[in-house]
Design a protein around this motif. Structure first.
Motif, PDB file in Angstrom:
ATOM      1  N   GLY A  19       0.818  -1.202   0.000  1.00  0.00           N
ATOM      2  CA  GLY A  19       0.000   0.000   0.000  1.00  0.00           C
ATOM      3  C   GLY A  19       0.852   1.252   0.000  1.00  0.00           C
ATOM      4  N   ILE A  20       0.250   2.324  -0.510  1.00  0.00           N
ATOM      5  CA  ILE A  20       0.970   3.585  -0.679  1.00  0.00           C
ATOM      6  C   ILE A  20       0.229   4.734  -0.005  1.00  0.00           C
ATOM      7  CG2 ILE A  20       2.065   2.895  -2.844  1.00  0.00           C
ATOM      8  CD1 ILE A  20      -0.108   4.638  -4.280  1.00  0.00           C
ATOM      9  N   LEU A  21       0.949   5.811   0.183  1.00  0.00           N
ATOM     10  CA  LEU A  21       0.377   7.081   0.628  1.00  0.00           C
ATOM     11  C   LEU A  21       0.846   8.168  -0.323  1.00  0.00           C
ATOM     12  CD1 LEU A  21       1.088   7.121   4.474  1.00  0.00           C
ATOM     13  CD2 LEU A  21      -1.137   6.875   3.374  1.00  0.00           C
ATOM     14  N   PHE A  22      -0.055   9.073  -0.647  1.00  0.00           N
ATOM     15  CA  PHE A  22       0.306  10.275  -1.370  1.00  0.00           C
ATOM     16  C   PHE A  22       0.587  11.335  -0.319  1.00  0.00           C
ATOM     17  CE2 PHE A  22      -2.434   7.873  -4.200  1.00  0.00           C
ATOM     18  CZ  PHE A  22      -1.725   7.895  -5.381  1.00  0.00           C
ATOM     19  N   VAL A  23       1.754  11.946  -0.397  1.00  0.00           N
ATOM     20  CA  VAL A  23       2.193  12.888   0.632  1.00  0.00           C
ATOM     21  C   VAL A  23       2.442  14.255  -0.002  1.00  0.00           C
ATOM     22  CG1 VAL A  23       3.999  13.386   2.315  1.00  0.00           C
ATOM     23  CG2 VAL A  23       3.298  11.018   1.911  1.00  0.00           C
ATOM     24  N   ASN A  24       1.836  15.282   0.585  1.00  0.00           N
ATOM     25  CA  ASN A  24       2.070  16.666   0.182  1.00  0.00           C
ATOM     26  C   ASN A  24       2.600  17.420   1.393  1.00  0.00           C
ATOM     27  OD1 ASN A  24       0.839  16.083  -2.283  1.00  0.00           O
ATOM     28  ND2 ASN A  24      -1.146  16.786  -1.579  1.00  0.00           N
ATOM     29  N   THR A  25       3.554  18.314   1.151  1.00  0.00           N
ATOM     30  CA  THR A  25       4.047  19.153   2.238  1.00  0.00           C
ATOM     31  C   THR A  25       3.739  20.608   1.934  1.00  0.00           C
ATOM     32  OG1 THR A  25       6.261  19.674   1.409  1.00  0.00           O
ATOM     33  CG2 THR A  25       5.989  17.541   2.548  1.00  0.00           C
ATOM     34  N   ASN A  26       3.722  21.416   2.972  1.00  0.00           N
ATOM     35  CA  ASN A  26       3.506  22.849   2.785  1.00  0.00           C
ATOM     36  C   ASN A  26       4.686  23.512   2.075  1.00  0.00           C
ATOM     37  OD1 ASN A  26       5.135  22.468   5.126  1.00  0.00           O
ATOM     38  ND2 ASN A  26       4.607  24.512   5.856  1.00  0.00           N
ATOM     39  N   LEU A  27       5.762  22.787   1.866  1.00  0.00           N
ATOM     40  CA  LEU A  27       6.933  23.301   1.162  1.00  0.00           C
ATOM     41  C   LEU A  27       6.851  23.022  -0.337  1.00  0.00           C
ATOM     42  CD1 LEU A  27       9.528  22.058   3.796  1.00  0.00           C
ATOM     43  CD2 LEU A  27       8.475  24.326   3.616  1.00  0.00           C
ATOM     44  N   GLY A  28       5.715  22.446  -0.763  1.00  0.00           N
ATOM     45  CA  GLY A  28       5.504  22.178  -2.180  1.00  0.00           C
ATOM     46  C   GLY A  28       6.005  20.834  -2.657  1.00  0.00           C
ATOM     47  N   ASN A  29       6.471  20.000  -1.757  1.00  0.00           N
ATOM     48  CA  ASN A  29       6.955  18.673  -2.139  1.00  0.00           C
ATOM     49  C   ASN A  29       5.791  17.698  -2.210  1.00  0.00           C
ATOM     50  OD1 ASN A  29       9.731  19.463  -2.086  1.00  0.00           O
ATOM     51  ND2 ASN A  29       9.622  19.386   0.133  1.00  0.00           N
ATOM     52  N   LYS A  30       5.842  16.820  -3.207  1.00  0.00           N
ATOM     53  CA  LYS A  30       4.846  15.770  -3.360  1.00  0.00           C
ATOM     54  C   LYS A  30       5.579  14.457  -3.563  1.00  0.00           C
ATOM     55  CE  LYS A  30       1.338  18.752  -5.226  1.00  0.00           C
ATOM     56  NZ  LYS A  30       0.232  18.904  -6.110  1.00  0.00           N
ATOM     57  N   TYR A  31       5.172  13.467  -2.779  1.00  0.00           N
ATOM     58  CA  TYR A  31       5.810  12.160  -2.843  1.00  0.00           C
ATOM     59  C   TYR A  31       4.741  11.079  -2.800  1.00  0.00           C
ATOM     60  CZ  TYR A  31       9.771  14.855  -0.899  1.00  0.00           C
ATOM     61  OH  TYR A  31      10.745  15.786  -0.659  1.00  0.00           O
ATOM     62  N   ILE A  32       5.161   9.898  -3.182  1.00  0.00           N
ATOM     63  CA  ILE A  32       4.402   8.687  -2.899  1.00  0.00           C
ATOM     64  C   ILE A  32       5.341   7.824  -2.081  1.00  0.00           C
ATOM     65  CG2 ILE A  32       3.247   6.664  -3.837  1.00  0.00           C
ATOM     66  CD1 ILE A  32       2.768   8.321  -6.414  1.00  0.00           C
ATOM     67  N   ILE A  33       4.862   7.366  -0.927  1.00  0.00           N
ATOM     68  CA  ILE A  33       5.697   6.539  -0.060  1.00  0.00           C
ATOM     69  C   ILE A  33       4.963   5.245   0.281  1.00  0.00           C
ATOM     70  CG2 ILE A  33       6.887   8.530   0.927  1.00  0.00           C
ATOM     71  CD1 ILE A  33       5.259   8.061   3.518  1.00  0.00           C
ATOM     72  N   LYS A  34       5.717   4.301   0.778  1.00  0.00           N
ATOM     73  CA  LYS A  34       5.149   3.057   1.280  1.00  0.00           C
ATOM     74  C   LYS A  34       4.353   3.387   2.538  1.00  0.00           C
ATOM     75  CE  LYS A  34       7.024  -1.342   2.829  1.00  0.00           C
ATOM     76  NZ  LYS A  34       8.286  -2.092   2.887  1.00  0.00           N
ATOM     77  N   LYS A  35       3.161   2.871   2.633  1.00  0.00           N
ATOM     78  CA  LYS A  35       2.249   3.184   3.736  1.00  0.00           C
ATOM     79  C   LYS A  35       2.910   2.973   5.105  1.00  0.00           C
ATOM     80  CE  LYS A  35      -1.104   0.351   4.316  1.00  0.00           C
ATOM     81  NZ  LYS A  35      -2.241  -0.503   4.071  1.00  0.00           N
ATOM     82  N   ASP A  36       3.662   1.913   5.246  1.00  0.00           N
ATOM     83  CA  ASP A  36       4.274   1.587   6.539  1.00  0.00           C
ATOM     84  C   ASP A  36       5.450   2.479   6.903  1.00  0.00           C
ATOM     85  OD1 ASP A  36       2.405  -0.422   6.859  1.00  0.00           O
ATOM     86  OD2 ASP A  36       3.751  -2.016   6.200  1.00  0.00           O
ATOM     87  N   ASP A  37       5.890   3.329   5.999  1.00  0.00           N
ATOM     88  CA  ASP A  37       7.036   4.217   6.259  1.00  0.00           C
ATOM     89  C   ASP A  37       6.632   5.575   6.814  1.00  0.00           C
ATOM     90  OD1 ASP A  37       8.822   2.306   5.414  1.00  0.00           O
ATOM     91  OD2 ASP A  37       9.150   3.208   3.436  1.00  0.00           O
ATOM     92  N   ILE A  38       5.359   5.799   7.061  1.00  0.00           N
ATOM     93  CA  ILE A  38       4.900   7.152   7.382  1.00  0.00           C
ATOM     94  C   ILE A  38       5.503   7.696   8.679  1.00  0.00           C
ATOM     95  CG2 ILE A  38       2.741   6.388   8.450  1.00  0.00           C
ATOM     96  CD1 ILE A  38       3.440   9.670   6.470  1.00  0.00           C
ATOM     97  N   ALA A  39       5.602   6.919   9.732  1.00  0.00           N
ATOM     98  CA  ALA A  39       6.163   7.435  10.989  1.00  0.00           C
ATOM     99  C   ALA A  39       7.607   7.903  10.776  1.00  0.00           C
ATOM    100  CB  ALA A  39       6.090   6.382  12.091  1.00  0.00           C
ATOM    101  N   ASP A  40       8.384   7.112  10.090  1.00  0.00           N
ATOM    102  CA  ASP A  40       9.780   7.473   9.812  1.00  0.00           C
ATOM    103  C   ASP A  40       9.843   8.704   8.909  1.00  0.00           C
ATOM    104  OD1 ASP A  40      11.627   5.028  10.834  1.00  0.00           O
ATOM    105  OD2 ASP A  40       9.677   4.307  10.177  1.00  0.00           O
ATOM    106  N   PHE A  41       8.967   8.762   7.925  1.00  0.00           N
ATOM    107  CA  PHE A  41       8.939   9.902   7.017  1.00  0.00           C
ATOM    108  C   PHE A  41       8.598  11.194   7.764  1.00  0.00           C
ATOM    109  CE2 PHE A  41       6.892  12.812   4.069  1.00  0.00           C
ATOM    110  CZ  PHE A  41       7.821  12.860   3.046  1.00  0.00           C
ATOM    111  N   ILE A  42       7.615  11.132   8.649  1.00  0.00           N
ATOM    112  CA  ILE A  42       7.235  12.314   9.428  1.00  0.00           C
ATOM    113  C   ILE A  42       8.426  12.844  10.214  1.00  0.00           C
ATOM    114  CG2 ILE A  42       5.868  13.085  11.426  1.00  0.00           C
ATOM    115  CD1 ILE A  42       3.612  11.191  10.364  1.00  0.00           C
ATOM    116  N   VAL A  43       9.148  11.961  10.876  1.00  0.00           N
ATOM    117  CA  VAL A  43      10.302  12.371  11.685  1.00  0.00           C
ATOM    118  C   VAL A  43      11.424  12.901  10.793  1.00  0.00           C
ATOM    119  CG1 VAL A  43      12.096  11.540  13.271  1.00  0.00           C
ATOM    120  CG2 VAL A  43       9.693  10.889  13.628  1.00  0.00           C
ATOM    121  N   LEU A  44      11.707  12.223   9.692  1.00  0.00           N
ATOM    122  CA  LEU A  44      12.753  12.693   8.777  1.00  0.00           C
ATOM    123  C   LEU A  44      12.442  14.084   8.234  1.00  0.00           C
ATOM    124  CD1 LEU A  44      13.420   9.407   6.767  1.00  0.00           C
ATOM    125  CD2 LEU A  44      15.056  10.575   8.261  1.00  0.00           C
ATOM    126  N   GLU A  45      11.210  14.292   7.799  1.00  0.00           N
ATOM    127  CA  GLU A  45      10.822  15.601   7.256  1.00  0.00           C
ATOM    128  C   GLU A  45      10.855  16.674   8.335  1.00  0.00           C
ATOM    129  OE1 GLU A  45       9.556  17.046   3.915  1.00  0.00           O
ATOM    130  OE2 GLU A  45      11.212  15.635   3.791  1.00  0.00           O
TER     131      GLU A  45
END
Length: 137
Positions: A19-45
């Protein structure tokens, strides 16, 4: 910080199995990430931006965002998805545990794949990968 990118074949496997997540940031970045990576992605960003990033995450077939953040804190979260990720997120926030490296998939490549019919709008394992999150809205 540049994220490593998934190849098309890696992405197709994730699309079908994880499964995937579509991720948008207020900095204008758009990504698609693996659903299970969201906690790590939040901390990294959050770390990358000095905790000023706002993240909005969407799942295929689910209306509205499943997660919004400010820095590394959850702002709003789908209740079912929150339960799935909260332990990992708190662990990363409150210990010296380092987030794992997260890979992303380019959204432009994804939309080109849809246009070229390399992938279908219908997700084969939708019920297994996403349906449980419909209830958590």
């Amino acid at each position: 910080m540049e994220y490593k990118k998934y190849t098309k074949s890696e992405f197709l496997k994730i699309l079908k199995e994880d499964g995937i997540l579509f991720v948008n940031t207020n900095l204008g970045n758009k990504y698609i990430i693996k659903k299970d990576d969201i906690a790590d992605f939040i901390v990294l960003e959050a770390n990358r931006t000095g905790h000023t990033v706002e993240i909005t995450c969407f799942m295929p077939g689910i209306s509205g965002p499943v997660i919004t953040t400010f820095g590394w804190f959850l702002n709003k979260a789908n209740s079912v998805f929150r339960e799935k990720i909260i332990n990992r997120l708190v662990l990363l926030q409150t210990t010296d545990k380092k987030p794992k490296n997260v890979k992303v998939f380019d959204t432009d490549v994804f939309y080109n794949m849809l246009e070229n019919k390399e992938i279908d709008n219908d997700i084969e394992n939708y019920d297994e990968l996403y349906q449980k999150y419909e209830q958590g809205q």
